[in-house]
Design an enzyme around this catalytic site. Structure first.
Site, PDB file in Angstrom:
ATOM      1  N   ASP A  57      56.017  47.226  44.463  1.00 31.31           N
ATOM      2  CA  ASP A  57      55.746  45.877  44.994  1.00 31.31           C
ATOM      3  C   ASP A  57      57.064  45.172  45.305  1.00 31.31           C
ATOM      4  O   ASP A  57      57.199  44.478  46.320  1.00 31.31           O
ATOM      5  CB  ASP A  57      54.958  45.036  43.973  1.00 31.31           C
ATOM      6  CG  ASP A  57      53.451  45.239  44.109  1.00 31.31           C
ATOM      7  OD1 ASP A  57      53.041  46.346  44.514  1.00 31.31           O
ATOM      8  OD2 ASP A  57      52.685  44.305  43.815  1.00 31.31           O
ATOM      9  N   ASP A 108      64.917  48.307  34.163  1.00 32.36           N
ATOM     10  CA  ASP A 108      65.428  46.955  34.407  1.00 32.36           C
ATOM     11  C   ASP A 108      66.618  47.005  35.365  1.00 32.36           C
ATOM     12  O   ASP A 108      66.742  46.188  36.286  1.00 32.36           O
ATOM     13  CB  ASP A 108      65.778  46.243  33.090  1.00 32.36           C
ATOM     14  CG  ASP A 108      66.518  47.136  32.105  1.00 32.36           C
ATOM     15  OD1 ASP A 108      66.470  48.381  32.245  1.00 32.36           O
ATOM     16  OD2 ASP A 108      67.171  46.600  31.190  1.00 32.36           O
ATOM     17  N   LYS A 154      62.755  53.958  30.604  1.00 28.94           N
ATOM     18  CA  LYS A 154      63.299  52.960  29.679  1.00 28.94           C
ATOM     19  C   LYS A 154      63.649  53.713  28.387  1.00 28.94           C
ATOM     20  O   LYS A 154      63.184  53.395  27.286  1.00 28.94           O
ATOM     21  CB  LYS A 154      62.262  51.845  29.458  1.00 28.94           C
ATOM     22  CG  LYS A 154      62.755  50.647  28.670  1.00 28.94           C
ATOM     23  CD  LYS A 154      63.765  49.792  29.391  1.00 28.94           C
ATOM     24  CE  LYS A 154      64.245  48.655  28.504  1.00 28.94           C
ATOM     25  NZ  LYS A 154      65.457  47.992  29.021  1.00 28.94           N
ATOM     26  N   TYR A 200      48.004  52.736  31.605  1.00 26.32           N
ATOM     27  CA  TYR A 200      46.758  52.606  32.351  1.00 26.32           C
ATOM     28  C   TYR A 200      45.631  53.414  31.714  1.00 26.32           C
ATOM     29  O   TYR A 200      44.464  53.047  31.809  1.00 26.32           O
ATOM     30  CB  TYR A 200      46.944  53.084  33.794  1.00 26.32           C
ATOM     31  CG  TYR A 200      47.740  52.143  34.640  1.00 26.32           C
ATOM     32  CD1 TYR A 200      49.105  51.989  34.445  1.00 26.32           C
ATOM     33  CD2 TYR A 200      47.125  51.402  35.644  1.00 26.32           C
ATOM     34  CE1 TYR A 200      49.838  51.120  35.220  1.00 26.32           C
ATOM     35  CE2 TYR A 200      47.863  50.532  36.426  1.00 26.32           C
ATOM     36  CZ  TYR A 200      49.214  50.392  36.211  1.00 26.32           C
ATOM     37  OH  TYR A 200      49.934  49.526  36.977  1.00 26.32           O
ATOM     38  N   ASP A 240      54.337  50.995  39.764  1.00 25.05           N
ATOM     39  CA  ASP A 240      53.512  49.931  40.341  1.00 25.05           C
ATOM     40  C   ASP A 240      54.376  48.692  40.605  1.00 25.05           C
ATOM     41  O   ASP A 240      54.349  48.093  41.690  1.00 25.05           O
ATOM     42  CB  ASP A 240      52.386  49.599  39.330  1.00 25.05           C
ATOM     43  CG  ASP A 240      51.278  48.757  39.932  1.00 25.05           C
ATOM     44  OD1 ASP A 240      51.299  48.521  41.152  1.00 25.05           O
ATOM     45  OD2 ASP A 240      50.391  48.327  39.174  1.00 25.05           O
TER      46      ASP A 240
END
Ligand code: GGG
Length: 348
Positions: free
Chosen positions: A246, A218, A186, A136, A242
């Site tokens: 969701d 993942d 990750k 970001y 983020d």
């Protein structure tokens, strides 16, 4: 008297903020409200998604209650002027690096959850998302490669101080819950994640009472659906947080149910529903105000130290849902205002 900056923003933002304000006003607390434009609405009115007056109000206020930003009319606008830059700018300018995103299934919403009924009830976690770093805020841009191809890039970057401070928030959050912290990264692929993992492990030595695990993002996405009960607190980076929150919201019934708090090291905070501006339903009275009302409860808890009022709001939301009052995202027919009416009627 505490000053609350209300930044409604775009799409359904103004509708949900109006209902959260009604709930706060009904509590008869010593609060004053000032409203300012943000996002696409601010661009149209003032020529910038985060006008100086809006930023000044956010800095002056004791807390910020934020609606949502995003408007497809700005899709072709240069990135610096897109509505989303407003929320990124506020987080950065106010030093709000720690995003708490609680995801739990309210009683009665089992059928709305995207999870299998036998695991839906188990969802009760806090996702601690880092807010000031990652892709970001890393270097970004467009260029043409040697082969003449257009290329876009967003640099993923974290330094150890950024990881350390969010790790501490993760451990502190876990410490007052079930004392289980899962750090999501990750690290099998990304250098940033290897640093992330090293730093989280070193912070863990200060929290021997918290059980720390590590999980690749993942796998975490898959485990969230397969066995959500294994998660108590998740700490993760800006992008992964983020996405996972969701996903968690649909496990909890709807993205219209999840509140959030963006915090600094002190009492300042920006509180917002995790959902966006939903332009497809804006102005139709279909938006679920619960996430914003619950964000107002978080604001009372974290910025104003008013746990009693925060719990009053949370109990009232639970009561309204248990009574079967639901907006369309939860399979019901209540309007935005009717949902808030049901909460107001239960503010014991
Ligand atoms: N209320 C949340 C919202 O407006 N989201 C739109 C958005 O641009 N979010 C970016 C992010 O949360 O990182």
């Amino acid at each position: 008297m505490s000053l609350i900056a209300l930044l409604p923003g775009d799409g359904i933002g103004p509708e949900v903020i109006a209902q959260a304000r009604r709930v706060l006003e009904a509590l008869s607390l010593d609060l004053s409200f000032e409203e300012a434009p943000v996002g696409g609405a601010a661009y149209l009115e003032k020529g910038h998604p985060l006008p100086p007056e809006t930023l000044a109000l956010a800095k002056r206020a004791d807390a910020v209650l934020f609606g949502a930003v995003g408007d497809p009319r700005f899709d072709a606008v240069e990135r610096a002027f897109r509505p989303e830059q407003a929320i990124l700018g506020l987080r950065r300018e106010l030093g709000l690096f720690a995003n708490l995103r609680p995801a739990k299934l309210f009683p009665g919403l089992e059928d709305a959850s995207a999870l299998k009924p036998e695991v839906a009830g188990a969802i009760d976690m806090v996702i601690v998302r880092e807010l000031n770093g990652d892709v970001y805020f890393g270097e970004k841009g467009r260029r043409t490669t040697m082969d003449g191809l257009r290329q876009g890039y967003d640099l993923m970057s974290y330094n150890e101080r950024e990881v350390e401070r969010i790790a501490r928030v993760g451990f502190e959050t876990a410490r007052v819950r079930k004392k289980r912290l899962c750090s999501v990264d990750k690290a099998n692929v990304l250098e940033t994640s290897q640093l992330w993992r090293d730093v989280v492990k070193s912070v863990a030595t200060e929290y021997p009472d918290v059980h720390l695990t590590h999980m690749y993002v993942d796998n975490a996405a898959m485990q969230l659906v397969r066995n959500p009960g294994q998660f108590d607190v998740i700490v993760t980076g800006n992008l992964f947080g983020d996405i996972l929150s969701d996903q968690a919201s649909m496990c909890a019934g709807s993205i219209g149910m999840l509140p959030s708090a963006a915090l600094d090291t002190g009492k300042k905070g920006l509180y917002e529903p995790i959902h966006g501006s939903a332009p497809d339903i804006a102005g139709q009275g279909k938006a679920n105000p619960c996430a914003t009302i619950l964000s107002a409860a978080m604001m009372l808890r974290y910025s104003l130290d008013d746990e009693v009022s925060a719990e009053r709001i949370e109990r009232a939301v639970a009561g309204a849902l248990t009574a079967g009052v639901r907006t369309p995202d939860l399979g019901g027919t209540a309007t935005t205002a009717e949902m808030a009416d049901a909460v107001l009627a239960r503010l014991a």
